[in-house]
Design a protein around this motif. Structure first.
Motif, PDB file in Angstrom:
ATOM      1  N   ALA A  76      -7.730  -1.743   2.851  1.00  0.00           N
ATOM      2  CA  ALA A  76      -7.498  -3.119   3.268  1.00  0.00           C
ATOM      3  C   ALA A  76      -6.019  -3.358   3.570  1.00  0.00           C
ATOM      4  O   ALA A  76      -5.678  -4.027   4.554  1.00  0.00           O
ATOM      5  CB  ALA A  76      -7.985  -4.080   2.185  1.00  0.00           C
ATOM      6  N   LEU A  77      -5.147  -2.817   2.753  1.00  0.00           N
ATOM      7  CA  LEU A  77      -3.709  -2.947   2.999  1.00  0.00           C
ATOM      8  C   LEU A  77      -3.319  -2.279   4.310  1.00  0.00           C
ATOM      9  O   LEU A  77      -2.497  -2.799   5.071  1.00  0.00           O
ATOM     10  CB  LEU A  77      -2.917  -2.324   1.849  1.00  0.00           C
ATOM     11  N   LYS A  78      -3.894  -1.133   4.561  1.00  0.00           N
ATOM     12  CA  LYS A  78      -3.615  -0.398   5.797  1.00  0.00           C
ATOM     13  C   LYS A  78      -3.985  -1.229   7.022  1.00  0.00           C
ATOM     14  O   LYS A  78      -3.294  -1.180   8.059  1.00  0.00           O
ATOM     15  CB  LYS A  78      -4.388   0.923   5.789  1.00  0.00           C
ATOM     16  N   ALA A  79      -5.066  -2.002   6.926  1.00  0.00           N
ATOM     17  CA  ALA A  79      -5.561  -2.773   8.066  1.00  0.00           C
ATOM     18  C   ALA A  79      -4.833  -4.101   8.255  1.00  0.00           C
ATOM     19  O   ALA A  79      -4.994  -4.755   9.291  1.00  0.00           O
ATOM     20  CB  ALA A  79      -7.058  -3.040   7.900  1.00  0.00           C
TER      21      ALA A  79
ATOM     22  N   ILE B 257      -1.700   5.623  -9.318  1.00  0.00           N
ATOM     23  CA  ILE B 257      -3.089   5.599  -8.855  1.00  0.00           C
ATOM     24  C   ILE B 257      -3.146   5.071  -7.430  1.00  0.00           C
ATOM     25  O   ILE B 257      -3.882   5.586  -6.580  1.00  0.00           O
ATOM     26  CB  ILE B 257      -3.956   4.758  -9.808  1.00  0.00           C
ATOM     27  N   TYR B 258      -2.362   4.037  -7.153  1.00  0.00           N
ATOM     28  CA  TYR B 258      -2.339   3.503  -5.790  1.00  0.00           C
ATOM     29  C   TYR B 258      -1.810   4.533  -4.793  1.00  0.00           C
ATOM     30  O   TYR B 258      -2.322   4.652  -3.676  1.00  0.00           O
ATOM     31  CB  TYR B 258      -1.491   2.235  -5.722  1.00  0.00           C
ATOM     32  N   ARG B 259      -0.786   5.279  -5.180  1.00  0.00           N
ATOM     33  CA  ARG B 259      -0.252   6.307  -4.271  1.00  0.00           C
ATOM     34  C   ARG B 259      -1.308   7.372  -3.983  1.00  0.00           C
ATOM     35  O   ARG B 259      -1.459   7.827  -2.844  1.00  0.00           O
ATOM     36  CB  ARG B 259       1.009   6.930  -4.869  1.00  0.00           C
ATOM     37  N   ARG B 260      -2.035   7.757  -5.008  1.00  0.00           N
ATOM     38  CA  ARG B 260      -3.093   8.746  -4.813  1.00  0.00           C
ATOM     39  C   ARG B 260      -4.191   8.196  -3.905  1.00  0.00           C
ATOM     40  O   ARG B 260      -4.699   8.898  -3.017  1.00  0.00           O
ATOM     41  CB  ARG B 260      -3.678   9.133  -6.172  1.00  0.00           C
ATOM     42  N   ALA B 261      -4.559   6.927  -4.102  1.00  0.00           N
ATOM     43  CA  ALA B 261      -5.590   6.319  -3.275  1.00  0.00           C
ATOM     44  C   ALA B 261      -5.130   6.191  -1.826  1.00  0.00           C
ATOM     45  O   ALA B 261      -5.902   6.431  -0.890  1.00  0.00           O
ATOM     46  CB  ALA B 261      -5.961   4.944  -3.835  1.00  0.00           C
ATOM     47  N   ALA B 262      -3.870   5.829  -1.623  1.00  0.00           N
ATOM     48  CA  ALA B 262      -3.339   5.708  -0.271  1.00  0.00           C
ATOM     49  C   ALA B 262      -3.405   7.044   0.457  1.00  0.00           C
ATOM     50  O   ALA B 262      -3.771   7.113   1.636  1.00  0.00           O
ATOM     51  CB  ALA B 262      -1.903   5.185  -0.310  1.00  0.00           C
ATOM     52  N   ALA B 263      -3.075   8.110  -0.253  1.00  0.00           N
ATOM     53  CA  ALA B 263      -3.129   9.438   0.357  1.00  0.00           C
ATOM     54  C   ALA B 263      -4.564   9.813   0.713  1.00  0.00           C
ATOM     55  O   ALA B 263      -4.817  10.439   1.755  1.00  0.00           O
ATOM     56  CB  ALA B 263      -2.536  10.469  -0.594  1.00  0.00           C
TER      57      ALA B 263
ATOM     58  N   LEU C 205       1.644   4.005   2.664  1.00  0.00           N
ATOM     59  CA  LEU C 205       2.047   2.845   1.890  1.00  0.00           C
ATOM     60  C   LEU C 205       2.981   3.274   0.766  1.00  0.00           C
ATOM     61  O   LEU C 205       2.801   4.339   0.174  1.00  0.00           O
ATOM     62  CB  LEU C 205       0.817   2.153   1.283  1.00  0.00           C
ATOM     63  N   MET C 206       3.953   2.438   0.483  1.00  0.00           N
ATOM     64  CA  MET C 206       4.862   2.690  -0.623  1.00  0.00           C
ATOM     65  C   MET C 206       4.779   1.514  -1.586  1.00  0.00           C
ATOM     66  O   MET C 206       4.834   0.352  -1.165  1.00  0.00           O
ATOM     67  CB  MET C 206       6.295   2.840  -0.114  1.00  0.00           C
TER      68      MET C 206
ATOM     69  N   SER D 108      13.009   0.534   0.800  1.00  0.00           N
ATOM     70  CA  SER D 108      13.279   1.051   2.135  1.00  0.00           C
ATOM     71  C   SER D 108      12.409   2.266   2.355  1.00  0.00           C
ATOM     72  O   SER D 108      11.976   2.917   1.418  1.00  0.00           O
ATOM     73  CB  SER D 108      14.754   1.420   2.279  1.00  0.00           C
ATOM     74  N   GLY D 109      12.147   2.576   3.601  1.00  0.00           N
ATOM     75  CA  GLY D 109      11.323   3.737   3.908  1.00  0.00           C
ATOM     76  C   GLY D 109      11.119   3.833   5.404  1.00  0.00           C
ATOM     77  O   GLY D 109      10.890   2.832   6.074  1.00  0.00           O
ATOM     78  N   ASP D 110      11.239   5.018   5.939  1.00  0.00           N
ATOM     79  CA  ASP D 110      11.125   5.179   7.381  1.00  0.00           C
ATOM     80  C   ASP D 110       9.687   5.062   7.868  1.00  0.00           C
ATOM     81  O   ASP D 110       9.427   4.504   8.935  1.00  0.00           O
ATOM     82  CB  ASP D 110      11.685   6.546   7.792  1.00  0.00           C
ATOM     83  N   HIS D 111       8.734   5.600   7.094  1.00  0.00           N
ATOM     84  CA  HIS D 111       7.363   5.654   7.577  1.00  0.00           C
ATOM     85  C   HIS D 111       6.383   4.872   6.702  1.00  0.00           C
ATOM     86  O   HIS D 111       5.282   4.582   7.115  1.00  0.00           O
ATOM     87  CB  HIS D 111       6.893   7.113   7.654  1.00  0.00           C
TER      88      HIS D 111
END
Length: 320
Positions: free
Chosen positions: A15-18, A35-41, A47-48, A57-60
């Motif tokens: 949902a965040l991605k969309a 857990i969120y980082r693992r789910a995002a992957a 997502l950071m 900050s983050g480039d991607h």
């Protein structure tokens, strides 16, 4: 986050991605950042997750504000565990604190597992009962809302035997009042509400039970005298069809399955679970933890997207 062993983290990240960048900027997630980082992957979402109020900050990657609720024990994927149940409870606690402190307006919950919750010592019937206890609410009501059919329940997570005992004039009046107030807040000036009967054919004059004439009809009469546009009791085998065709804005169902089955049959993917009668606003998905597909990167986030959209509507005072 809901139960971290289930699909909650995945559907949140999808949902965040969309979301648009503006929508992501106004969202706060609650749970363990790892857990969120693992789910995002797992769902291929860049997502950071950064602590609330901390610049990032983050480039991607796209930065998402997170309130860290750390894992307190090893949690196996797709299984009931006390650790997962306890974390689900602590996430709800943290979300309530965010709203009560004015940092958030609406809570959106991912699914939890009631057996895991009970195994952790938190003996609630689900999110709604938990939120009522955490906020000191005397009563609460479960609304299932969709574009086609919406139902509000006199009782939910109790046995059928107990549900019958809860069909009282007082509870029916309170349920209609809560539903009417919610629809008015969303912009309907005079909501049309139907009250479903309890027994087959509304008791057929007492042949199949007297609850409809003894409890439901007097409540409806009282509400109509007070100016509510309410009809009933109407036999449950026709009222949901009539509502789905536009005759009513809301159906008051007498018990869990009476209301859940027709709504989920018609609009399973887009129906939103909304808690009424609480001193805060909360929406949720209308499905479970789906342990059988959890952490496989294939959970569908359509329902989570609908729950978030409804929450934004509530936060904006009913405007789409």
């Amino acid at each position: 986050m809901g139960d971290p062993a289930g699909i909650g983290p995945e559907i949140i990240c999808r949902a965040l991605k969309a979301m648009s960048s503006a929508e992501r900027a106004s969202a706060i997630v609650v749970g363990d950042p790892a857990i969120y980082r693992r789910a995002a992957a797992s769902v291929d979402a860049e997502l950071m997750f950064v602590p609330l109020d901390q610049p990032s900050s983050g480039d991607h990657c796209v930065a998402i504000s997170v309130v860290d609720v750390p894992v307190g024990a090893d949690i196996p994927d797709g299984q009931i565990s006390a650790g997962a149940g306890d974390m689900a409870f602590r996430c709800v606690q943290a979300a309530v604190n965010l709203v009560q402190s004015g940092r958030a307006q609406v809570i959106v919950t991912a699914p939890l597992n009631k057996a895991a919750l009970h195994e952790a010592g938190h003996h609630y019937d689900g999110h709604t009962g938990m939120l009522a206890a955490l906020t000191g609410a005397l009563s609460s009501f479960m609304l299932l809302a969709s574009e086609t059919l919406s139902t509000l329940h006199v009782s939910t997570h109790v046995s059928l035997r107990e549900a019958i005992d809860r069909v009282t004039p007082e509870r029916i009046v309170a349920t209609v009042e809560a539903g009417n107030a919610h629809l008015v807040a969303l912009g309907l000036s005079a909501p049309r509400i139907a009250v479903a009967g309890l027994n087959p054919h509304c008791g057929e004059g007492g042949i199949f039970g007297d609850e409809d004439s003894r409890c439901i009809a007097p409540a409806v009469d009282q509400l109509r005298q007070r100016g509510f546009d309410v009809s009933g009791p109407i036999s449950a085998d026709t009222v949901f069809y009539r509502a789905s065709k536009g005759e009513f804005d809301l159906v008051v169902a007498q018990y869990h399955d009476q209301g859940h089955i027709p709504v989920k049959l018609i609009a399973f993917d887009t129906t939103v679970n909304v808690s009424l009668g609480l001193p805060l606003q909360r929406t949720s998905v209308d499905h479970g933890t789906a342990f059988d597909i959890a952490w496989q990167g294939k959970a569908d986030a359509t329902n989570m997207g609908s729950a978030i959209a409804y929450a934004r509507r509530l936060a904006s005072g009913g405007h789409s």
